[in-house]
Scaffold this active site. Structure first.
Site, PDB file in Angstrom:
ATOM      1  N   GLY A  89       0.917  -1.156  -0.066  1.00 31.58           N
ATOM      2  CA  GLY A  89      -0.031  -0.042  -0.029  1.00 31.58           C
ATOM      3  C   GLY A  89       1.075   1.320  -0.042  1.00 31.58           C
ATOM      4  O   GLY A  89       2.099   1.205   0.295  1.00 31.58           O
ATOM      5  N   GLY A  91       2.686   3.625   1.257  1.00 27.26           N
ATOM      6  CA  GLY A  91       3.125   3.954   2.810  1.00 27.26           C
ATOM      7  C   GLY A  91       3.780   5.324   2.968  1.00 27.26           C
ATOM      8  O   GLY A  91       4.187   5.901   4.077  1.00 27.26           O
ATOM      9  N   ASP A 251       4.531  -4.878  -7.336  1.00 30.31           N
ATOM     10  CA  ASP A 251       3.730  -3.591  -6.872  1.00 30.31           C
ATOM     11  C   ASP A 251       4.293  -2.574  -7.864  1.00 30.31           C
ATOM     12  O   ASP A 251       3.938  -1.422  -7.662  1.00 30.31           O
ATOM     13  CB  ASP A 251       3.907  -3.587  -5.412  1.00 30.31           C
ATOM     14  CG  ASP A 251       5.489  -3.597  -5.144  1.00 30.31           C
ATOM     15  OD1 ASP A 251       6.113  -4.618  -5.221  1.00 30.31           O
ATOM     16  OD2 ASP A 251       6.051  -2.607  -4.591  1.00 30.31           O
TER      17      ASP A 251
HETATM   18  P1  AMP Z   1       9.178   0.843  -2.928  1.00 24.98           P
HETATM   19  O1  AMP Z   1      10.600   0.127  -2.914  1.00 24.98           O
HETATM   20  O2  AMP Z   1       9.655   2.275  -3.020  1.00 24.98           O
HETATM   21  O3  AMP Z   1       8.393   0.426  -4.415  1.00 24.98           O
HETATM   22  O4  AMP Z   1       8.269   0.711  -1.841  1.00 24.98           O
HETATM   23  C1  AMP Z   1       7.797  -0.595  -1.245  1.00 24.98           C
HETATM   24  C2  AMP Z   1       6.739  -0.032  -0.396  1.00 24.98           C
HETATM   25  O5  AMP Z   1       7.280   0.463   0.945  1.00 24.98           O
HETATM   26  C3  AMP Z   1       5.567   0.713  -0.701  1.00 24.98           C
HETATM   27  O6  AMP Z   1       4.376   0.164  -0.140  1.00 24.98           O
HETATM   28  C4  AMP Z   1       5.940   1.972  -0.231  1.00 24.98           C
HETATM   29  O7  AMP Z   1       5.174   2.871  -0.051  1.00 24.98           O
HETATM   30  C5  AMP Z   1       6.728   1.636   1.250  1.00 24.98           C
HETATM   31  N1  AMP Z   1       7.794   2.712   1.473  1.00 24.98           N
HETATM   32  C6  AMP Z   1       8.967   2.990   1.128  1.00 24.98           C
HETATM   33  N2  AMP Z   1       9.619   3.828   1.961  1.00 24.98           N
HETATM   34  C7  AMP Z   1       8.609   4.255   3.028  1.00 24.98           C
HETATM   35  C8  AMP Z   1       8.734   4.925   3.995  1.00 24.98           C
HETATM   36  N3  AMP Z   1       9.857   5.711   4.088  1.00 24.98           N
HETATM   37  N4  AMP Z   1       7.777   5.046   5.007  1.00 24.98           N
HETATM   38  C9  AMP Z   1       6.658   4.278   4.625  1.00 24.98           C
HETATM   39  N5  AMP Z   1       6.284   3.454   3.672  1.00 24.98           N
HETATM   40  C10 AMP Z   1       7.455   3.302   2.790  1.00 24.98           C
HETATM   41 MG    MG Z   2       6.698   0.865  -5.196  1.00 28.05          MG
END
Ligand code: AMP
Ligand code: MG
Length: 485
Positions: A89, A91, A251
């Protein structure tokens, strides 16, 4: 009159017509001192937004004030991360709404780095300035390279420190995309929802992205084929430009066929299919040469999540889904071959084309030749005297074969080279240039190198004199990129 402040917002929130399991209302967090450090006037104009007014409104792009019509939400999704299924989701992002453009298109306007949401798990919901500038720069460069991608409207600094390995300046990116519906959104629906929920998501997505199949007899099977076609074209395009996404988790795979999530991505310098930049990808799952195959794996996950919609009995849908995924393999190979032909000006298709192309790539790998510059040199017919590749006997033999091919085809050699110019970028956002620009901006508040590089990358096929300084190959050192930035 547009909206009451005449900023040009025409926001709708149609995603919220879906069942509630697909999203959670989520307000962006207020930040201390928002400052707009980069703003994309061209996209603003395409979106129908008034740049003059909005450039004075950093509070909108930091999330402190909501634009007219916005009902912010965080979207729910799941995903296979490096092969393992996880609930995710948004985040650290919120969807402000969907902007209807003057041309009648619909674009998601999302703030990334805007604070915690119900899906933040252990994260702080924040983003650092460097990585947000990086996403802005690379996504705009991808657009210049004519690769389907999310775009970047603005970067706003927050004057807040965020804690990573060290304290870093915080920032919020305003991202623009056809939608943020992912393969992982469908996996989430299949796992967490009823058949009706999954169907609602599929119908919504078909109407939004593929309305032409809405009346098909088996629209969910048609939908699978459409997405497969888009992903095959996209990934072949990445291969053509030497782009390595770095986190091809389900995702991060959009249903619209746009590239999203510029985390540990980077462009390859020396040609080597094993090239990987991401610090956490120790096994090279998402290496350059693996990308087309990973695309097939991701499409198989998408197909699985649609099975119960395709046939009353899941079992009966399996052969159809398999057949669809097999077409992906053929499509990506075909797009790759066609694209490589264009890069070499080969306009008449021949049986030996693939062998000729592969032979060149093998030589490039053997002589550690730079991917972009090799094609640039061939395009300009400037074979540098100090190039080990160009001076090798094996290359000279290959070159003769290639020339014979060009001389024997019906279009003239000039036409072939014109075509090559349209398909071989003169510049790419080279890692060392990107790092230099980001360091100057985030550590010294000097945005000049960032803007200069951005301008040069607006039309990488222009072959201008000003672009030449950006064609230099990097100092010889390993490059690493990081996730969770
Ligand atoms: P990503 O690797 O950027 O595609 O992120 C994978 C998941 O981790 C996604 O659901 C992001 O929203 C969540 N996410 C990445 N960084 C953060 C953060 N600093 N705080 C909260 N959720 C995060
Ligand atoms: Mg992502």
């Amino acid at each position: 009159m547009t909206d009451k402040h005449q900023q040009g917002w025409q926001l709708e929130n149609t995603y919220q017509h879906l069942p509630e399991l697909f999203y959670s209302p989520s307000e962006p967090a207020e930040v201390e001192h928002p400052e707009l450090v980069v703003f994309n006037e061209k996209i603003a104009a395409e979106l129908g937004l008034d740049s003059t007014i909005l450039k004075e409104k950093p509070e909108i792009f930091a999330g402190n004030h909501l634009p007219d019509g916005s009902k912010p939400i965080a979207q729910a999704y799941a995903g296979h991360q490096f092969g393992y299924f996880t609930m995710l989701g948004d985040g650290r992002a919120v969807l402000l709404g969907e902007q209807l453009t003057p041309a009648g298109e619909r674009y998601d306007i999302q703030l990334k780095g805007s604070g915690r949401t119900p899906y933040s798990r252990g994260g702080d919901g924040r983003a650092a300035l460097g990585p947000m500038l990086r996403e802005y720069l690379i996504s705009e460069a991808m657009h210049g390279l004519r690769i389907p991608t999310s775009r970047s409207l603005a970067v706003t600094t927050t004057a807040e420190e965020i804690l990573r390995e060290e304290a870093l300046p915080g920032a919020v990116l305003t991202r623009v995309a056809k939608s943020h519906i992912r393969v992982g959104t469908f996996q989430y629906a299949r796992q967490q929802g009823s058949k009706a929920d999954l169907q609602a998501l599929a119908d919504y997505t078909i109407n939004r992205h593929y309305p032409e199949i809405a009346e098909d007899e088996n629209r969910y099977l048609s939908f699978l084929y459409k997405v497969i076609e888009k992903q095959a074209a996209l990934i072949a395009d990445w291969q053509m430009k030497g782009f390595i996404h770095g986190v091809m988790n389900t995702d991060n795979v959009t249903i619209s066929g746009q590239t999203i999530d510029y985390g540990p991505c980077a462009f390859m310098d020396r040609y080597d299919p094993k090239t990987v930049f991401s610090s956490i990808d120790e096994e090279g799952r998402y290496a350059y040469g693996n990308q087309p195959g990973i695309g097939a794996w991701n499409m198989a996950r998408f197909a699985e999540s649609l099975l119960i919609l395709m046939e009353d009995e899941e079992e009966a849908a399996i052969p159809k889904a398999k057949e669809a995924v097999e077409t992906y393999v053929k499509l990506v190979e075909g797009y790759w071959l066609d694209g490589m032909r264009l890069k070499l000006g080969m306009m008449d298709k021949g049986e030996n084309d693939k062998k000729l192309i592969q032979h060149l790539l093998n030589l490039m790998q053997q002589y550690q030749a730079d991917f972009t510059n090799t094609f640039r040199s061939l395009t300009l017919e400037q074979l540098e005297a100090d190039s080990k590749l160009f001076q090798s006997d094996a290359f000279k033999k290959w070159y003769q074969e290639w020339q014979d091919k060009l001389n024997n085809q019906s279009p003239s050699k000039e036409t072939a080279h014109q075509l090559m110019k349209q398909h071989n970028p003169s510049i790419i956002p080279r890692n060392y240039l990107v790092e230099e620009a980001l360091t100057a901006a985030s550590r010294e508040q000097n945005y000049q190198p960032f803007h200069d590089l951005l301008t040069a990358l607006e039309d990488p096929y222009a072959y201008t004199k000003e672009q030449e300084k950006y064609t230099a190959t990097p100092p010889n050192q390993p490059y690493q990129t990081f996730c969770g930035t």
